[in-house]
Design a protein around this motif. Sequence first.
Motif, PDB file in Angstrom:
ATOM      1  N   PRO A  77       8.003   6.074  36.405  1.00 11.77           N
ATOM      2  CA  PRO A  77       9.413   5.949  36.008  1.00 11.77           C
ATOM      3  C   PRO A  77      10.422   6.180  37.120  1.00 11.77           C
ATOM      4  CG  PRO A  77       8.640   8.119  35.448  1.00 11.77           C
ATOM      5  CD  PRO A  77       7.466   7.404  36.076  1.00 11.77           C
ATOM      6  N   GLY A  78       9.987   6.557  38.333  1.00 17.91           N
ATOM      7  CA  GLY A  78      10.943   6.841  39.403  1.00 17.91           C
ATOM      8  C   GLY A  78      11.805   8.031  39.063  1.00 17.91           C
ATOM      9  N   TYR A  79      13.111   7.941  39.334  1.00 11.58           N
ATOM     10  CA  TYR A  79      14.058   8.982  38.917  1.00 11.58           C
ATOM     11  C   TYR A  79      15.184   8.323  38.130  1.00 11.58           C
ATOM     12  CZ  TYR A  79      16.497   7.460  43.203  1.00 11.58           C
ATOM     13  OH  TYR A  79      17.092   6.721  44.195  1.00 11.58           O
ATOM     14  N   GLY A  80      15.916   9.126  37.359  1.00 13.63           N
ATOM     15  CA  GLY A  80      16.958   8.557  36.516  1.00 13.63           C
ATOM     16  C   GLY A  80      16.361   7.758  35.368  1.00 13.63           C
ATOM     17  N   PHE A  81      17.197   6.983  34.683  1.00 10.91           N
ATOM     18  CA  PHE A  81      16.772   6.172  33.549  1.00 10.91           C
ATOM     19  C   PHE A  81      15.871   6.979  32.606  1.00 10.91           C
ATOM     20  CE2 PHE A  81      17.618   2.421  36.513  1.00 10.91           C
ATOM     21  CZ  PHE A  81      18.846   2.161  35.944  1.00 10.91           C
ATOM     22  N   LEU A  82      14.605   6.559  32.418  1.00 12.25           N
ATOM     23  CA  LEU A  82      13.722   7.203  31.434  1.00 12.25           C
ATOM     24  C   LEU A  82      12.726   8.179  32.071  1.00 12.25           C
ATOM     25  CD1 LEU A  82      12.961   4.066  29.213  1.00 12.25           C
ATOM     26  CD2 LEU A  82      14.550   5.934  28.721  1.00 12.25           C
ATOM     27  N   SER A  83      12.993   8.583  33.308  1.00 14.05           N
ATOM     28  CA  SER A  83      12.010   9.383  34.043  1.00 14.05           C
ATOM     29  C   SER A  83      11.714  10.733  33.412  1.00 14.05           C
ATOM     30  CB  SER A  83      12.467   9.589  35.489  1.00 14.05           C
ATOM     31  OG  SER A  83      13.704  10.279  35.529  1.00 14.05           O
ATOM     32  N   GLU A  84      12.678  11.311  32.669  1.00  9.12           N
ATOM     33  CA  GLU A  84      12.466  12.613  32.044  1.00  9.12           C
ATOM     34  C   GLU A  84      12.588  12.522  30.528  1.00  9.12           C
ATOM     35  OE1 GLU A  84      13.945  16.109  34.720  1.00  9.12           O
ATOM     36  OE2 GLU A  84      15.423  14.499  34.918  1.00  9.12           O
ATOM     37  N   ASP A  85      12.394  11.337  29.983  1.00 13.46           N
ATOM     38  CA  ASP A  85      12.533  11.118  28.552  1.00 13.46           C
ATOM     39  C   ASP A  85      11.197  11.342  27.852  1.00 13.46           C
ATOM     40  OD1 ASP A  85      12.642   9.871  25.964  1.00 13.46           O
ATOM     41  OD2 ASP A  85      14.459   8.834  26.600  1.00 13.46           O
ATOM     42  N   PRO A  86      11.070  12.416  27.072  1.00 18.47           N
ATOM     43  CA  PRO A  86       9.779  12.688  26.419  1.00 18.47           C
ATOM     44  C   PRO A  86       9.386  11.613  25.419  1.00 18.47           C
ATOM     45  CG  PRO A  86      11.484  14.168  25.596  1.00 18.47           C
ATOM     46  CD  PRO A  86      12.064  13.448  26.760  1.00 18.47           C
TER      47      PRO A  86
ATOM     48  N   PRO B  20      35.345  31.705  35.354  1.00 14.42           N
ATOM     49  CA  PRO B  20      35.137  30.291  35.049  1.00 14.42           C
ATOM     50  C   PRO B  20      33.728  30.042  34.520  1.00 14.42           C
ATOM     51  CG  PRO B  20      34.938  30.635  37.405  1.00 14.42           C
ATOM     52  CD  PRO B  20      35.375  31.954  36.817  1.00 14.42           C
ATOM     53  N   LEU B  21      33.579  28.954  33.784  1.00 11.83           N
ATOM     54  CA  LEU B  21      32.272  28.568  33.269  1.00 11.83           C
ATOM     55  C   LEU B  21      32.097  27.066  33.456  1.00 11.83           C
ATOM     56  CD1 LEU B  21      32.867  27.046  30.330  1.00 11.83           C
ATOM     57  CD2 LEU B  21      33.254  29.404  29.595  1.00 11.83           C
ATOM     58  N   ILE B  22      30.888  26.602  33.254  1.00 13.93           N
ATOM     59  CA  ILE B  22      30.613  25.183  33.393  1.00 13.93           C
ATOM     60  C   ILE B  22      29.930  24.681  32.133  1.00 13.93           C
ATOM     61  CG2 ILE B  22      28.410  25.584  34.587  1.00 13.93           C
ATOM     62  CD1 ILE B  22      29.053  23.014  36.233  1.00 13.93           C
ATOM     63  N   VAL B  23      30.395  23.549  31.634  1.00  9.87           N
ATOM     64  CA  VAL B  23      29.810  22.895  30.469  1.00  9.87           C
ATOM     65  C   VAL B  23      28.839  21.840  30.979  1.00  9.87           C
ATOM     66  CG1 VAL B  23      30.261  21.577  28.368  1.00  9.87           C
ATOM     67  CG2 VAL B  23      31.937  23.267  29.172  1.00  9.87           C
ATOM     68  N   LYS B  24      27.607  21.860  30.474  1.00 11.94           N
ATOM     69  CA  LYS B  24      26.582  20.930  30.943  1.00 11.94           C
ATOM     70  C   LYS B  24      25.926  20.217  29.771  1.00 11.94           C
ATOM     71  CE  LYS B  24      25.176  23.533  35.080  1.00 11.94           C
ATOM     72  NZ  LYS B  24      24.009  24.086  35.821  1.00 11.94           N
ATOM     73  N   ALA B  25      25.466  19.002  30.039  1.00 14.24           N
ATOM     74  CA  ALA B  25      24.709  18.250  29.039  1.00 14.24           C
ATOM     75  C   ALA B  25      23.290  18.804  28.962  1.00 14.24           C
ATOM     76  CB  ALA B  25      24.679  16.771  29.393  1.00 14.24           C
ATOM     77  N   THR B  26      22.836  19.067  27.754  1.00 10.54           N
ATOM     78  CA  THR B  26      21.480  19.592  27.568  1.00 10.54           C
ATOM     79  C   THR B  26      20.435  18.650  28.140  1.00 10.54           C
ATOM     80  OG1 THR B  26      22.088  20.837  25.590  1.00 10.54           O
ATOM     81  CG2 THR B  26      19.779  20.232  25.812  1.00 10.54           C
ATOM     82  N   ALA B  27      20.652  17.359  27.986  1.00 11.34           N
ATOM     83  CA  ALA B  27      19.702  16.358  28.488  1.00 11.34           C
ATOM     84  C   ALA B  27      20.135  15.798  29.831  1.00 11.34           C
ATOM     85  CB  ALA B  27      19.574  15.224  27.471  1.00 11.34           C
ATOM     86  N   GLY B  28      21.035  16.506  30.521  1.00 12.38           N
ATOM     87  CA  GLY B  28      21.661  15.965  31.716  1.00 12.38           C
ATOM     88  C   GLY B  28      20.805  16.003  32.955  1.00 12.38           C
ATOM     89  N   GLY B  29      21.386  15.491  34.017  1.00 11.92           N
ATOM     90  CA  GLY B  29      20.739  15.440  35.317  1.00 11.92           C
ATOM     91  C   GLY B  29      21.611  14.671  36.285  1.00 11.92           C
ATOM     92  N   GLY B  30      21.362  14.840  37.590  1.00 10.26           N
ATOM     93  CA  GLY B  30      22.103  14.091  38.582  1.00 10.26           C
ATOM     94  C   GLY B  30      23.573  14.439  38.659  1.00 10.26           C
ATOM     95  N   GLY B  31      23.967  15.604  38.143  1.00  7.01           N
ATOM     96  CA  GLY B  31      25.357  16.017  38.207  1.00  7.01           C
ATOM     97  C   GLY B  31      26.244  15.420  37.141  1.00  7.01           C
ATOM     98  N   ARG B  32      25.672  14.579  36.271  1.00  3.56           N
ATOM     99  CA  ARG B  32      26.492  13.914  35.255  1.00  3.56           C
ATOM    100  C   ARG B  32      26.640  14.814  34.024  1.00  3.56           C
ATOM    101  NH1 ARG B  32      23.433  10.285  37.906  1.00  3.56           N
ATOM    102  NH2 ARG B  32      24.451   8.416  38.712  1.00  3.56           N
TER     103      ARG B  32
ATOM    104  N   ARG C 198      10.588  15.268  37.817  1.00  2.00           N
ATOM    105  CA  ARG C 198      10.430  13.922  38.365  1.00  2.00           C
ATOM    106  C   ARG C 198      10.504  13.988  39.879  1.00  2.00           C
ATOM    107  NH1 ARG C 198      15.696  13.521  39.930  1.00  2.00           N
ATOM    108  NH2 ARG C 198      17.274  14.353  38.503  1.00  2.00           N
ATOM    109  N   ILE C 199      10.307  12.847  40.510  1.00  2.00           N
ATOM    110  CA  ILE C 199      10.571  12.754  41.939  1.00  2.00           C
ATOM    111  C   ILE C 199      12.075  12.833  42.129  1.00  2.00           C
ATOM    112  CG2 ILE C 199      10.790  10.227  42.021  1.00  2.00           C
ATOM    113  CD1 ILE C 199       8.660  11.948  44.572  1.00  2.00           C
ATOM    114  N   GLN C 200      12.529  13.483  43.202  1.00  2.00           N
ATOM    115  CA  GLN C 200      13.955  13.632  43.462  1.00  2.00           C
ATOM    116  C   GLN C 200      14.446  12.560  44.430  1.00  2.00           C
ATOM    117  OE1 GLN C 200      15.383  15.857  41.190  1.00  2.00           O
ATOM    118  NE2 GLN C 200      16.202  17.213  42.743  1.00  2.00           N
ATOM    119  N   VAL C 201      15.729  12.245  44.348  1.00  2.00           N
ATOM    120  CA  VAL C 201      16.331  11.320  45.301  1.00  2.00           C
ATOM    121  C   VAL C 201      16.062  11.793  46.733  1.00  2.00           C
ATOM    122  CG1 VAL C 201      18.503  10.319  46.125  1.00  2.00           C
ATOM    123  CG2 VAL C 201      18.141  10.672  43.674  1.00  2.00           C
ATOM    124  N   GLU C 202      16.150  13.088  46.960  1.00  2.00           N
ATOM    125  CA  GLU C 202      16.064  13.648  48.308  1.00  2.00           C
ATOM    126  C   GLU C 202      14.649  13.972  48.764  1.00  2.00           C
ATOM    127  OE1 GLU C 202      17.490  16.896  45.412  1.00  2.00           O
ATOM    128  OE2 GLU C 202      17.812  14.761  45.749  1.00  2.00           O
TER     129      GLU C 202
END
Length: 452
Positions: free
Chosen positions: A80-89, A154-166, A291-295
């Motif tokens: 699956p590479g990274y992004g898209f469905l790479s971490e989709d169970p 301060p606090l940060i709101v994050k997406a539970t299914a998030g990744g890549g800073g989005r 997953r594999i990382q961009v870096e």
Amino acid sequence: MFSTVLIANRGEIALRVARTCREMGIRTIAVCSDSDRESAVARYADKCVRIGPAQPRRSYLNAAALVTAALQNGAEAVHPGYGFLSEDPDFAEICEANGLTFVGPPAALLRRLGDKAQAKEIARAAGLPVLPGSSRSLLTAEEAREVADRIGYPLIVKATAGGGGRGMTVVRDSRDLGRAWGQARAVAQATFGDPRLYIERFLENARHIEVQVLGDGRGGVVELGERDCSVQRRRQKLIEETPAPGLPRELSERIRAAAVHAACEVNYAGAGTYEFLVDDGDFVFMEVNCRIQVEHPVTELVTGIDLVREQLRVAAGYGLSVTQADVQLRGVSIECRINAEDPLRDFMPTPGTVTEFLPPSGHFVRVDTHGFPGFRVTADYDPMLAKVSVWAPDRRQAIARADRALQEFRVVGRGVHTTQEFLREVLRHPAFRAAKHTTDLVDTMNQEPEHG
């Protein structure tokens, strides 16, 4: 080993996976949307299958189309590479239900660690320090306010299914929480198809440090050193390097040991990254990327280990080809992401057609790219054009080599701007050169007179 692998991705990562497969004698099936029919990987792979229109939801995020392409073309595994469905169970489960090996952690583990709130609790149970925040996913702003009142700002709101800073939003005042919550929820739903959020305390001026691990799925885990990913804009990385400069050896050893311990606790399989924040001489766990990382190129350059090869070996049941004693970290590596964005307009993407494309070369320079003259940058996908990674015996030489490579890179296109000159400014910035930079470096630069 697999005879045929379908690569469920696009861009430079799809081409990078295809190259390792070719070295291993594995036939590759690429997939493409209508707008990617002339892509570099479509021309490189042994076969390319059209899976839908340009919109990701109808192509690269279409699990049914991907699995059908795999089955109809004799694939035994899906990378699956990274992004898209790479971490989709769910995607991993669909692959497994259809007799396809998903190249990554099993679905059950993806489900546990892909939920960022649950991953924090798993890390806490394993004895890792974590930031104060919600212990589960939250659905309403009222729930968020209760947690915020407890942990403070301060606090940060994050997406539970998030990744890549989005899907991340920093909140500095209680009056802004409602607006930020609604905004983050909308982004999470649109980007990940999951509106759930969680919150945690936000650390100002911290360093973002991550550890690359490889697990064999049988309890064995090796770490391949840490990376510094502190140069970011909007919580998305621009420059990464290994080893993390200026990080005390004792602290580095503790962070890497924590990552290995946490990965062993969940019997990790494949390539993964444990991410941490470092502040005031100590560290806290942030999340796991399964997953594999961009870096990943910087880690490959200092270790000589092909991470995609190890992913395929583990998925095929062969285990890892290296032990911890085999891992030798040599020199310094820096990666710069060349995005089709305009730094003068808050890094807005700049779609257009590339008319000239000449990547840098020379000793110890690696370029991962899917760009070419005539390549169209569209608004449908991430605007990254290339990753320029360099290796050198020490950091001073690595910075000089990265600057030289960026200066050589020629990208010209109608309406296309890139980040390469801005990245050169980062490399020359006194805080970066002194290894005193934190995650606020880009914001600080934008406030300086020459950028104002």
